[in-house]
Write a protein that holds these residues in place. Structure first.
Motif, PDB file in Angstrom:
ATOM      1  N   PRO A   2      -4.108  15.381  -4.469  1.00 39.75           N
ATOM      2  CA  PRO A   2      -3.181  14.297  -3.733  1.00 39.75           C
ATOM      3  C   PRO A   2      -3.224  13.234  -5.057  1.00 39.75           C
ATOM      4  CG  PRO A   2      -5.666  15.309  -2.677  1.00 39.75           C
ATOM      5  CD  PRO A   2      -4.755  15.681  -4.387  1.00 39.75           C
ATOM      6  N   CYS A   3      -3.141  12.304  -4.956  1.00 42.08           N
ATOM      7  CA  CYS A   3      -3.603  10.620  -5.338  1.00 42.08           C
ATOM      8  C   CYS A   3      -4.581  10.370  -5.357  1.00 42.08           C
ATOM      9  CB  CYS A   3      -2.078   9.853  -5.325  1.00 42.08           C
ATOM     10  SG  CYS A   3      -0.281  10.629  -5.499  1.00 42.08           S
ATOM     11  N   ARG A   4      -5.020   9.560  -6.335  1.00 43.70           N
ATOM     12  CA  ARG A   4      -6.210   8.832  -5.995  1.00 43.70           C
ATOM     13  C   ARG A   4      -6.019   7.505  -4.974  1.00 43.70           C
ATOM     14  NH1 ARG A   4     -10.116   7.160 -10.513  1.00 43.70           N
ATOM     15  NH2 ARG A   4     -11.155   5.347  -9.762  1.00 43.70           N
ATOM     16  N   LYS A   5      -6.439   7.188  -4.194  1.00 41.85           N
ATOM     17  CA  LYS A   5      -6.649   5.527  -3.495  1.00 41.85           C
ATOM     18  C   LYS A   5      -8.155   5.352  -3.545  1.00 41.85           C
ATOM     19  CE  LYS A   5      -2.279   7.014  -0.990  1.00 41.85           C
ATOM     20  NZ  LYS A   5      -1.549   7.071   0.648  1.00 41.85           N
ATOM     21  N   ASN A   6      -7.573   4.225  -3.119  1.00 38.71           N
ATOM     22  CA  ASN A   6      -9.600   3.523  -3.584  1.00 38.71           C
ATOM     23  C   ASN A   6      -9.511   3.538  -2.125  1.00 38.71           C
ATOM     24  OD1 ASN A   6      -9.905   3.491  -6.004  1.00 38.71           O
ATOM     25  ND2 ASN A   6      -8.941   1.674  -6.257  1.00 38.71           N
ATOM     26  N   ALA A  39      -9.262  11.153  -3.105  1.00 34.86           N
ATOM     27  CA  ALA A  39      -9.440  12.029  -4.154  1.00 34.86           C
ATOM     28  C   ALA A  39      -9.882  11.092  -5.293  1.00 34.86           C
ATOM     29  CB  ALA A  39      -7.211  12.284  -4.668  1.00 34.86           C
ATOM     30  N   GLY A  41     -11.399   8.458  -4.812  1.00 34.10           N
ATOM     31  CA  GLY A  41     -11.064   6.838  -5.300  1.00 34.10           C
ATOM     32  C   GLY A  41     -12.443   6.344  -5.415  1.00 34.10           C
TER      33      GLY A  41
END
Length: 116
Positions: A2-6, A39, A41
């Motif tokens: 999965p994409c990194r998200k803050n 991920a 973030g």
């Protein structure tokens, strides 16, 4: 993966009700999480703030202690004086004693409290 998200937080909500009407209370506000971190973030920051409110001192009413004992009467018996100016024209003056009792002021009124 999965994409990194803050983490993303929403706007601060309104301040809650003050915990005290006077004498330094506290109130809190919070903000919601819009996006949880994913991920690796950045984690969410502060979500709750607390501040002082109603910092003015509380008013207190005057408070008295218990009444003390009565003092001894200033006259042990009634004293009367008869004064006759002429035959059949008399006046009588009688003294009467005094007693008193007192009570202590435990707390004087403060601010808008009921005075003594």
């Amino acid at each position: 993966g999965p994409c990194r998200k803050n983490c993303r937080l929403g706007a601060w909500g309104a301040w809650g009700k003050c915990s005290k009407p006077c004498g330094i209370g506290s109130r809190t506000r919070t903000r919601p999480i819009i996006q949880q971190p994913v991920a690796g973030g950045m984690v969410c920051g502060i979500r709750e703030e607390t501040t002082h409110c109603n910092v003015q001192p509380c008013s207190t009413d005057c408070t008295y202690g218990a009444w003390g004992s009565w003092t001894t009467c200033t006259q042990s018996c009634q004293v009367c004086t008869k004064n006759c100016v002429s035959q059949g024209n008399c006046t009588t003056t009688c003294s009467q004693g005094m007693q008193s009792q007192a009570r202590e002021i435990i707390q004087r009124a403060t601010f808008a409290g009921k005075a003594c």
